[in-house]
Each structure stands twice: as structure tokens, then as C-alpha cells.
Design a protein around this motif. Structure first.
Motif, PDB file in Angstrom:
ATOM      1  N   VAL A 210       0.847  -1.114  -0.076  1.00  0.00           N
ATOM      2  CA  VAL A 210      -0.031  -0.015   0.177  1.00  0.00           C
ATOM      3  C   VAL A 210       0.687   1.236   0.069  1.00  0.00           C
ATOM      4  CG1 VAL A 210      -1.635   1.233   1.283  1.00  0.00           C
ATOM      5  CG2 VAL A 210      -1.935  -1.131   0.957  1.00  0.00           C
ATOM      6  N   ILE A 211       1.906   1.361   1.061  1.00  0.00           N
ATOM      7  CA  ILE A 211       2.709   2.451   0.914  1.00  0.00           C
ATOM      8  C   ILE A 211       3.532   2.585  -0.366  1.00  0.00           C
ATOM      9  CG2 ILE A 211       4.951   3.244   2.089  1.00  0.00           C
ATOM     10  CD1 ILE A 211       3.934   1.797   4.669  1.00  0.00           C
ATOM     11  N   VAL A 213       2.417   1.657  -3.384  1.00  0.00           N
ATOM     12  CA  VAL A 213       1.503   2.280  -4.341  1.00  0.00           C
ATOM     13  C   VAL A 213       1.174   3.746  -4.279  1.00  0.00           C
ATOM     14  CG1 VAL A 213      -0.876   2.101  -5.171  1.00  0.00           C
ATOM     15  CG2 VAL A 213       0.516  -0.012  -4.834  1.00  0.00           C
ATOM     16  N   ILE A 214       0.868   4.165  -3.096  1.00  0.00           N
ATOM     17  CA  ILE A 214       0.946   5.820  -2.980  1.00  0.00           C
ATOM     18  C   ILE A 214       1.897   6.288  -2.912  1.00  0.00           C
ATOM     19  CG2 ILE A 214       0.249   7.243  -1.016  1.00  0.00           C
ATOM     20  CD1 ILE A 214      -1.005   5.129   0.683  1.00  0.00           C
ATOM     21  N   CYS A 215       3.157   5.767  -2.524  1.00  0.00           N
ATOM     22  CA  CYS A 215       4.661   6.520  -3.341  1.00  0.00           C
ATOM     23  C   CYS A 215       4.413   6.720  -4.670  1.00  0.00           C
ATOM     24  CB  CYS A 215       5.506   5.767  -2.760  1.00  0.00           C
ATOM     25  SG  CYS A 215       6.050   6.033  -0.946  1.00  0.00           S
ATOM     26  N   VAL A 217       2.065   6.792  -7.005  1.00  0.00           N
ATOM     27  CA  VAL A 217       1.034   7.728  -7.432  1.00  0.00           C
ATOM     28  C   VAL A 217       1.215   9.103  -7.243  1.00  0.00           C
ATOM     29  CG1 VAL A 217      -1.449   8.459  -6.878  1.00  0.00           C
ATOM     30  CG2 VAL A 217      -1.061   6.006  -7.166  1.00  0.00           C
ATOM     31  N   LEU A 218       1.743   9.587  -5.905  1.00  0.00           N
ATOM     32  CA  LEU A 218       2.290  10.809  -5.684  1.00  0.00           C
ATOM     33  C   LEU A 218       3.952  11.152  -6.418  1.00  0.00           C
ATOM     34  CD1 LEU A 218       1.744  10.818  -1.629  1.00  0.00           C
ATOM     35  CD2 LEU A 218       0.411  11.820  -3.693  1.00  0.00           C
ATOM     36  N   THR A 289      -3.026   3.745  10.043  1.00  0.00           N
ATOM     37  CA  THR A 289      -3.090   4.949   9.223  1.00  0.00           C
ATOM     38  C   THR A 289      -1.888   5.841   9.454  1.00  0.00           C
ATOM     39  OG1 THR A 289      -5.544   5.118   9.416  1.00  0.00           O
ATOM     40  CG2 THR A 289      -4.497   7.195   8.936  1.00  0.00           C
ATOM     41  N   ILE A 292       1.308   4.210   7.766  1.00  0.00           N
ATOM     42  CA  ILE A 292       1.221   4.702   6.372  1.00  0.00           C
ATOM     43  C   ILE A 292       1.600   6.035   6.103  1.00  0.00           C
ATOM     44  CG2 ILE A 292      -0.369   4.722   4.298  1.00  0.00           C
ATOM     45  CD1 ILE A 292      -1.749   2.219   5.370  1.00  0.00           C
ATOM     46  N   ILE A 293       0.992   7.041   6.623  1.00  0.00           N
ATOM     47  CA  ILE A 293       1.296   8.390   6.375  1.00  0.00           C
ATOM     48  C   ILE A 293       2.763   8.678   6.403  1.00  0.00           C
ATOM     49  CG2 ILE A 293       0.823  11.042   7.085  1.00  0.00           C
ATOM     50  CD1 ILE A 293      -2.059  10.031   7.817  1.00  0.00           C
ATOM     51  N   VAL A 296       5.046   6.978   4.316  1.00  0.00           N
ATOM     52  CA  VAL A 296       4.896   7.442   2.439  1.00  0.00           C
ATOM     53  C   VAL A 296       5.618   8.834   2.437  1.00  0.00           C
ATOM     54  CG1 VAL A 296       3.461   8.654   1.105  1.00  0.00           C
ATOM     55  CG2 VAL A 296       2.702   6.617   2.063  1.00  0.00           C
ATOM     56  N   LEU A 300       8.942   8.626  -0.111  1.00  0.00           N
ATOM     57  CA  LEU A 300       8.605   9.271  -1.181  1.00  0.00           C
ATOM     58  C   LEU A 300       9.996   9.727  -2.117  1.00  0.00           C
ATOM     59  CD1 LEU A 300       6.417  10.150  -3.024  1.00  0.00           C
ATOM     60  CD2 LEU A 300       6.363  12.365  -2.008  1.00  0.00           C
TER      61      LEU A 300
END
Length: 420
Positions: A210-211, A213-215, A217-218, A289, A292-293, A296, A300
């Protein structure tokens, strides 16, 4: 008449001149290989001493523990002579009595009990208390030892001692897989409420995914901006991307604690803006949560830099040519631009995922009980001195990462990695 002077030529030169060209080339290549090896030898020694040997020692430690076998030689001999006996006879209790005396003399009862305690909780006190009274034990030894404590009749104790009688054991891997040995010596799953490691293992890889994928996307639009903006603006944006590297990891993590806690900056701003009520403050810390925040934010840059290194060398003429041939912007991006960024995306995904799997400081500070990862269990066992269990868990984590690395190599290819 002028005299003729002859210059002496070494025999080796004459011999080499008379050699076929193929042999001379082969010898030159061999000399070049030796020189190249000598050049990389210091690096090879450094990697061996700081990477290969520690990992080898870790793997060995996960399979080797002589805490009990070194303290119980008589029991080890009895177990080897009676490999099928689950319930001990009088000779087995006599061997136990002899080893309890040996443990008392050598002050090894604590180490032996700790080794058995890994499999049967509460065993350490059983060994230490019995060793203190070992000199008073007399035949019949079965009755004498059971008179000290009836727990010595528990078959689980004897199954655990049988497995620990050899320093080489798979017990720590079984524990890591939430498997235990039953009273009859067979393997079985531990109680449902005691299954910790496999669930946490899967959760670690899921959260790391999940981390990642978020990285991704950003990071993709940030890398695109870096590659397309004018040099001055791109340099300013690059400074902002690299700014986290100039700050301590611990400082960044504690700063997020201030921002995300219940009475922190973010919740206070939301309450002041009327978005949430005073009693509806968001739980953004001490849970998944928060993990993850914060992770990320920390990881990043490791996604941005590999993607940017690929994007900056993609010729803009490719996109212009595609549009001149009638392709839409989406088609140009999907079929021309995006495929050329795949090596950078693959490198960033691999790098961020592997780093996320091994993080333990950030989840420990902001994750609470719900946001802990597999690496936190490794750190816990290391600080509690059960290094063998920590080594087994670390070997499992290493195996998972190597499997993913192998899958990446099969699907994309390691030779296509673009790290800079």
C-alpha cells in the motif's frame, strides 16, 4: 670499416614473439583479469566482512542453539539411545538428575531452562528450582524428581528437551510459522489466539505494498514536473524533494507525532475550521493510518529519484511525433511515454518496497499496537536476548524479499533497473 654492435634480446621476448597470436592474446586477457580482480579485491573483502558473513551468521544462529544441549549431555545420550520413547523411564529420569547436578555445578540451569522456555513457557523456573535441589536427588529418580514438581511429568517438557538435545534445531522456524510440537511430538498449529507471526508477516507485505502504491501515485507527477520544468524551477523543486534527507529520521517521525496526535496541529485545524467536532477528532496516530502516512513521507524521495532519472532522458520529440501522426494525448502517454518510464518505476517500486518491509523505528513510534510490522518483532526478540528467534524471523523476511526480487527479475528484468 664500421663495427656492427649486436644488442642482447631476452629469451622471454624471443619466445613471446614466436608464440601464436591466439596464445599471446589469451595471456594478455589473463593478466587483465588478474589486475581487475586485484582492483575489486578490497571491495569484495569489505562486502564479505560486512554483508555476507553477518547474513551467514544470522542464518546459522536461526538453526543453532546449544543452550540446552551443552548443559544436558546425559539426557542427550539417553535421547539418542531411545529415539522413539516419548514417556521417559527410570533411566531417563536418572539422566535428568545427573544433568541437573551438572547444571548446578556449572551454573547452566538458567540457560537450559531458557532454551526450553522458548517452546514451553514457564520452564525456566522449573529448571532453576530443580537444579538448586539436585544434590538431594536419590534413586528412584522418577519419584524424587516428580516430588520436586509434577510438571516434570508433562510430555511437552520431554518433547521440547528431545528437540533441544541437539544444538541444530528447526524449532525457531516452527515458532515463526505459528507451529508447535504437541504432546506426542507431532506438529500442530498453535492456538488461534496465539497466532502472531504469519498474520503479521502478511500484514507487513500488504502495508508495504500500500505504501509503495501511494508513493508511486504521488511520485510520478512530481518526477514529470522535475523533468519538464525550466531548470531554475526544477532545481527548486528538487531541493524540496531532497529536503527530508537533510533532517534526522527521528526528528521527522516525532514531528509527525505532533501533527497527527489527537490534540495535534492537524486535528486542531480541522476543529477550528468546523470540519469536525471537538468529540470527532481523527485517530491518525498509534494505528496503521499513522504508519502509512509517515512512511509515505519518508520513502517518497526514493520513488521520485529513480523515475525522474528515466524521465529526464526521454526525448520530447517522441511525443510531438506521436501527436503529429494523429495520436491523442492519452494515447501518446499510454503507448509512447509511460512504457519508457517502466525501468524507473520498477526501480522505485523495488527500492521503496524493500525499505518499507524492513522499517521498524517509524512503526514503533507512530504505529502503536495496530501499526506494528514484522521487523518490530525481530527487534523485540533481539532486545529480549532470543537472538535465534530473531534470526529465524529475519531469515523469513529475507526469503520473502528475495522471492519478490526473483519475480521482478522474471517479469521485468534486473538489467532494466534505472537508479540514476
Amino acid at each position: 670499416m664500421a663495427s656492427i654492435t649486436q644488442t642482447a634480446v631476452p629469451a622471454s621476448s624471443l619466445a613471446s614473439e614466436g608464440m601464436p597470436l591466439k596464445i599471446r592474446l589469451a595471456r594478455a586477457q589473463a593478466r587483465n583479469r588478474r589486475r581487475a580482480f586485484l582492483l575489486v579485491l578490497p571491495l569484495l573483502l569489505f562486502v564479505t566482512l560486512t554483508f555476507v558473513l553477518p547474513i551467514g551468521q544470522m542464518l546459522q544462529r536461526s538453526l543453532y542453539h546449544d543452550g540446552f544441549s551443552a548443559a544436558a549431555p546425559s539426557l542427550g545420550q539417553w535421547f539418542s539411545e531411545n529415539p522413539e520413547d516419548i514417556r521417559p523411564d527410570e533411566a531417563g529420569f536418572a539422566a535428568l538428575a545427573a544433568d541437573l547436578r551438572y547444571m548446578k555445578e556449572q551454573n547452566l540451569a538458567g540457560a537450559a531452562g531458557t532454551r526450553i522456555n522458548y517452546n514451553v513457557p514457564g520452564s525456566r523456573s522449573l529448571f532453576t528450582s530443580a537444579a538448586r535441589k539436585a544434590d538431594d536427588l536419590e534413586a528412584p529418580y522418577r519419584d524424587a524428581i516428580l516430588g520436586l514438581d509434577q510438571k516434570w511429568d508433562d510430555p511437552r517438557i520431554w518433547v521440547a528437551m528431545r528437540e533441544a538435545s541437539s544444538p541444530w534445531t528447526s524449532d525457531f522456524y516452527l515458532t515463526a510459522l505459528d507451529i508447535q510440537r504437541g504432546a506426542d511430538g507431532t506438529l500442530e498449529r498453535v492456538d488461534e489466539h496465539s497466532r502472531v507471526y504469519l498474520a503479521l508477516y502478511g500484514k507487513t507485505f500488504l502495508l508495504s505494498g500500500v505504501i509503495t502504491v501511494i508513493c508511486l501515485v504521488l511520485a510520478f507527477p512530481i518526477a514529470h514536473l522535475l523533468a519538464t520544468l525550466p531548470m531554475g524551477k526544477a532545481n527548486l523543486l528538487m531541493i524540496l524533494v531532497l529536503l527530508p534527507f537533510w533532517t534526522s529520521l527521528l526528528v521527522r517521525t516525532t514531528s509527525w507525532i505532533v501533527l497527527l496526535q489527537g490534540q495535534g496541529v492537524l486535528n486542531s485545524l480541522l476543529v477550528s475550521a468546523g470540519i469536525i467536532g471537538e468529540d470527532g477528532r481523527l485517530a491518525l496516530i498509534n494505528n496503521q493510518t499513522g504508519t502509512i502516512i509517515v512512511m509515505v513521507h519518508i520513502l517518497l524521495p526514493f520513488m521520485v529519484l529513480p523515475i525522474y532519472s528515466v524521465m529526464r532522458v526521454i526525448p520530447p520529440a517522441y511525443a510531438r511525433a506521436a501527436r503529429s501522426l494523429g495520436a491523442t494525448s492519452w494515447t501518446t502517454f499510454r503507448r509512447i511515454y509511460a512504457p519508457q518510464t517502466l525501468p524507473g518505476i520498477g526501480a522505485g517500486v523495488l527500492l521503496v518496497f524493500i525499505l518499507a518491509v524492513g522499517y521498524y523505528i517509524t512503526p514503533a513510534l507512530v504505529g502503536g499496537a495496530d501499526g506494528q510490522l514484522f521487523s518490530n518483532q525481530i527487534q523485540f526478540h533481539m532486545t529480549r536476548s532470543n537472538w535465534s528467534q530473531a534470526a529465524a524471523l529475519a531469515a523469513m523476511l529475507l526469503a520473502g524479499v528475495l522471492v519478490l526480487y526473483w519475480l521482478y527479475d522474471r517479469l521485468i528484468g534486473i538489467d532494466k533497473l534505472k537508479l540514476g
